[in-house]
Structure formats: structure tokens, C-alpha cells
Design a protein around this motif. Structure first.
Motif, PDB file in Angstrom:
ATOM      1  N   ASN A  82       7.061 -15.848   3.045  1.00 14.20           N
ATOM      2  CA  ASN A  82       6.153 -15.842   1.894  1.00 14.20           C
ATOM      3  C   ASN A  82       4.698 -15.855   2.330  1.00 14.20           C
ATOM      4  N   LEU A  83       4.382 -16.620   3.359  1.00 10.37           N
ATOM      5  CA  LEU A  83       3.011 -16.636   3.865  1.00 10.37           C
ATOM      6  C   LEU A  83       2.616 -15.271   4.422  1.00 10.37           C
ATOM      7  N   PHE A  92      -0.582 -13.140   2.846  1.00 11.15           N
ATOM      8  CA  PHE A  92      -1.746 -12.683   3.590  1.00 11.15           C
ATOM      9  C   PHE A  92      -1.757 -11.172   3.801  1.00 11.15           C
ATOM     10  N   ARG A  93      -0.613 -10.548   3.795  1.00 13.13           N
ATOM     11  CA  ARG A  93      -0.498  -9.136   4.127  1.00 13.13           C
ATOM     12  C   ARG A  93      -0.269  -8.251   2.902  1.00 13.13           C
ATOM     13  N   GLY A  94      -0.047  -8.855   1.736  1.00 17.52           N
ATOM     14  CA  GLY A  94       0.309  -8.086   0.547  1.00 17.52           C
ATOM     15  C   GLY A  94      -0.686  -6.983   0.239  1.00 17.52           C
ATOM     16  N   PRO A  95      -0.204  -5.778  -0.011  1.00 20.10           N
ATOM     17  CA  PRO A  95      -1.140  -4.683  -0.236  1.00 20.10           C
ATOM     18  C   PRO A  95      -1.875  -4.772  -1.579  1.00 20.10           C
ATOM     19  N   THR A  96      -1.270  -5.375  -2.581  1.00 20.90           N
ATOM     20  CA  THR A  96      -1.930  -5.470  -3.885  1.00 20.90           C
ATOM     21  C   THR A  96      -2.044  -6.927  -4.305  1.00 20.90           C
ATOM     22  N   ALA A 147       3.975 -13.653  -4.254  1.00 14.94           N
ATOM     23  CA  ALA A 147       4.212 -14.449  -3.048  1.00 14.94           C
ATOM     24  C   ALA A 147       3.787 -15.891  -3.265  1.00 14.94           C
ATOM     25  N   LEU A 148       2.683 -16.103  -3.947  1.00 15.69           N
ATOM     26  CA  LEU A 148       2.225 -17.465  -4.219  1.00 15.69           C
ATOM     27  C   LEU A 148       3.185 -18.189  -5.150  1.00 15.69           C
TER      28      LEU A 148
END
Length: 92
Positions: free
Chosen positions: A23-24, A28-32, A39-40
Motif C-alpha cells: 500500500n505504501l 507514493f508511486r500511484g500515477p493518479t 491506497a490511503l
């Protein structure tokens, strides 16, 4: 605590640790921004599961109340983030 329950708590802690790391990574890497919000929210759900595991391991009810409070706050935070993402304003 019985040995079987103790082993189950240790296994669940390992699985949740892996889930939190993934999830972390997505946070941090999520494109949008929507990926980061999801994720949060999933991270909050995993934190609730960790708190419940502590409640099982230490056999106290206080951890379950803390998990319930975190669930309510996490839900409101997710709704606020989504509303901000869609409208650009939280309070109208």
C-alpha cells in the motif's frame, strides 16, 4: 493464548506487514490522485486490522474501540478526499 492462536496472530501480522508495504508503494508511486486515495483508504483498513490483532494478542477490549474510531475517521477522510478530488472544494 493457545499455540495455534499465537501462530495465527504471527502469520496474520506478517501478511498485514506485506500488505502495508504494498500500500505504501502504491501511495507514493500511484500515477493518479485517485490511486493514491484508494491506497490511503486501504492503508487505513490495514491499520484497523493491525489494531484488532493487537487486541487479540493482548486480550483487551480497548484496542477494538480504537479500531472502531479509526474506521469512522478513515471513512470520513476518504469521503472528504473524494469530494475534494471531484469538486475542488470540501465545504460548500
Amino acid at each position: 493464548m493457545t499455540p495455534l492462536l499465537s501462530a495465527a496472530v504471527v502469520f496474520a501480522t506478517g501478511c498485514l506487514s506485506l500488505a502495508i508495504l504494498l500500500n505504501l508503494f502504491r501511495l507514493f508511486r500511484g500515477p493518479t490522485a485517485a490511486d493514491r486515495i484508494l491506497a490511503l483508504d486501504t492503508l487505513v483498513i490495514n491499520a484497523i486490522a493491525v489494531i484488532v490483532l493487537f487486541g487479540i494478542a493482548y486480550a483487551t477490549a480497548a484496542y477494538f474501540e480504537a479500531a472502531l474510531l479509526l474506521a469512522m475517521v478513515g471513512f470520513l477522510g476518504t469521503v472528504a478526499y473524494c469530494k475534494f478530488l471531484l469538486r475542488g472544494d470540501i465545504v460548500e
